[in-house]
Design an enzyme around this catalytic site. Structure first.
Site, PDB file in Angstrom:
ATOM      1  N   GLU A 195     -17.329  -7.434  -0.638  1.00 50.49           N
ATOM      2  CA  GLU A 195     -16.389  -6.901  -0.043  1.00 50.49           C
ATOM      3  C   GLU A 195     -14.987  -7.540   0.250  1.00 50.49           C
ATOM      4  OE1 GLU A 195     -17.763  -4.873   3.595  1.00 50.49           O
ATOM      5  OE2 GLU A 195     -15.845  -5.173   4.350  1.00 50.49           O
ATOM      6  N   GLU A 226      -7.258  -5.081   7.707  1.00 50.48           N
ATOM      7  CA  GLU A 226      -7.888  -4.513   8.811  1.00 50.48           C
ATOM      8  C   GLU A 226      -6.871  -4.725  10.060  1.00 50.48           C
ATOM      9  OE1 GLU A 226     -12.256  -4.277   8.840  1.00 50.48           O
ATOM     10  OE2 GLU A 226     -11.780  -6.378   8.200  1.00 50.48           O
TER      11      GLU A 226
END
Length: 405
Positions: A157, A162
């Site tokens: 990932e 974020e």
């Protein structure tokens, strides 16, 4: 559709905060060709382009203990008519959707490019404006296309960006893989301006040697195989893109009385471009002729043929490291994704599919990986204009190539 796994990145555990100097350094990989782009142009209220994006539905399986339900409704994800995609988190009263804990309190949206677009290496970027408030958790990230077969975290990932709505000046970039997942992910926080006040560009530049994260062109973090502590580096394969706005979770916490709804995660564009890491040159075959783009055309479907070598751009091919072979900003492509003998080879927009993945063997074969067949000059001819095609590998002279790219 996959559910999201724990992707928290704790700033102190991951190396603290990075902040730009007075003069920010630019990202260091120069784009060669755009392989994917969505500019989100269209009338207000239009849903995302289904040829590019899948829209997920559900409560994310309770992962991260989030409190949103993802829907296909235009009230949760739609174009705004001004060139943006708006993902909107809404408080539902009454709560109409079942979640892992009972009734979902919020709705939102999550979209991905799985099985529609993936890339190995390149520059992956988006220009975005963040929401505000405790419990808001927007993300721009990628998962290995093989997640369905190997699971997470073996899939890998890459969290390009974020953001936590109660930390207006901070974004996070992280990688997760076997032995370094969840709260043990490897990354860094970046401290900058208030990211909810305006648009900013978030990107990674990804090569076989590593990944660099940038904000508005400033590279604040680089990770290489040496950073994963002897664990497997799982970032040399295709990944797909995800955009979502989660509400609540163990990392961001949950909305409180200060959180105003609805909240919006606004995306101006998403683009992927592949860098030329190998220079360019000609590919020669039978009779000493060059692999050539007919008429130096750049339209999709332009024939790829043999022609007398002439040094023009139509005969300059690059191999940027993602399995593609490129000329004139487009990819060598097996027509229609075909795998049968006689499938013609053409020029086409780079799209990350198997029709555009090639391997150059030590025996001077150029093999389409999806078809497991060789690039072949029709009828073993060396005449100008001879079309190139896929054919079962025979070892013949019409399947032998000298690759300078």
């Amino acid at each position: 559709m996959r559910t999201r796994v724990l992707v928290s990145a704790v700033a102190l555990a991951l190396g603290g905060l990075a902040a730009p100097p007075a003069s920010a350094a630019p990202a260091d990989v120069t784009p060669l060709a755009v392989t994917f782009a969505d500019e989100f142009n269209g009338p207000a209220g239009t849903r995302v382009d289904g040829s590019k994006w899948n829209t997920e539905v559900g409560d994310n399986g309770g992962n991260n203990r989030e409190h949103q339900y993802y829907t296909t409704s235009a009230s949760n994800a739609a174009l705004d008519g001004a060139g943006n995609l708006v993902i909107t988190a809404r408080k539902e009263n009454p709560a109409n959707y079942n979640c892992w804990y009972g009734r979902c309190l919020y709705t939102s949206a999550r979209i991905n490019t799985s099985a529609k677009f993936s890339t190995t290496y390149g520059r992956v970027e988006a220009r975005m404006k963040m929401p505000r408030g405790k419990g808001m958790w927007p993300a721009f990230w990628m998962l290995g296309q093989d997640i369905g077969s190997v699971g997470w975290p073996n899939s890998g990932e890459i969290d390009i960006m974020e953001f936590l709505g109660h930390q207006q000046n901070t974004v996070y970039g992280t990688i997760h893989g076997p032995g370094y997942s969840g709260a043990g992910g490897i990354g860094m926080a970046y401290n900058g301006p208030n990211f909810a006040d305006g648009f900013h560009t978030f990107a990674i530049d990804w090569t076989p040697q590593g990944i660099a994260w940038s904000v508005d062109g400033y590279v604040y973090q680089r990770r290489t195989p040496a950073d994963v502590g002897g664990n497997q580096w799982v970032f040399n394969k295709p990944f797909f893109i995800i955009l979502n706005l989660a509400v609540g979770g163990e990392w961001p916490g949950y909305p409180d009385a200060s959180t105003v709804f609805p909240q919006q995660f606004v995306i101006d564009y998403v683009r992927v471009s592949t860098s030329d890491s190998s220079g360019g040159g000609r590919i020669t075959g039978v009779g000493g002729k060059c692999v050539d783009v007919a008429g130096a055309g750049t339209a999709n479907g332009t024939a790829v043929q043999l022609w007398d070598c002439n040094g023009t751009a139509a005969q300059q091919w690059t191999r940027p490291g993602d399995g593609t072979i490129r000329a004139l900003g487009k990819c060598l492509d097996a027509a229609g994704g075909g795998t049968a003998d006689g499938t013609l080879v053409q020029l086409w927009d780079c799209n990350g599919t198997g029709a555009q993945k090639w391997a150059v063997s030590g025996a001077n074969d150029i093999v389409n990986i999806q078809a497991n067949k060789c690039l072949d000059a029709q009828n073993a001819s060396s005449a100008n204009g001879t079309r190139l095609q896929l054919w079962t590998c025979t070892g013949g002279a019409n399947q032998k190539w000298t690759v300078a790219a």
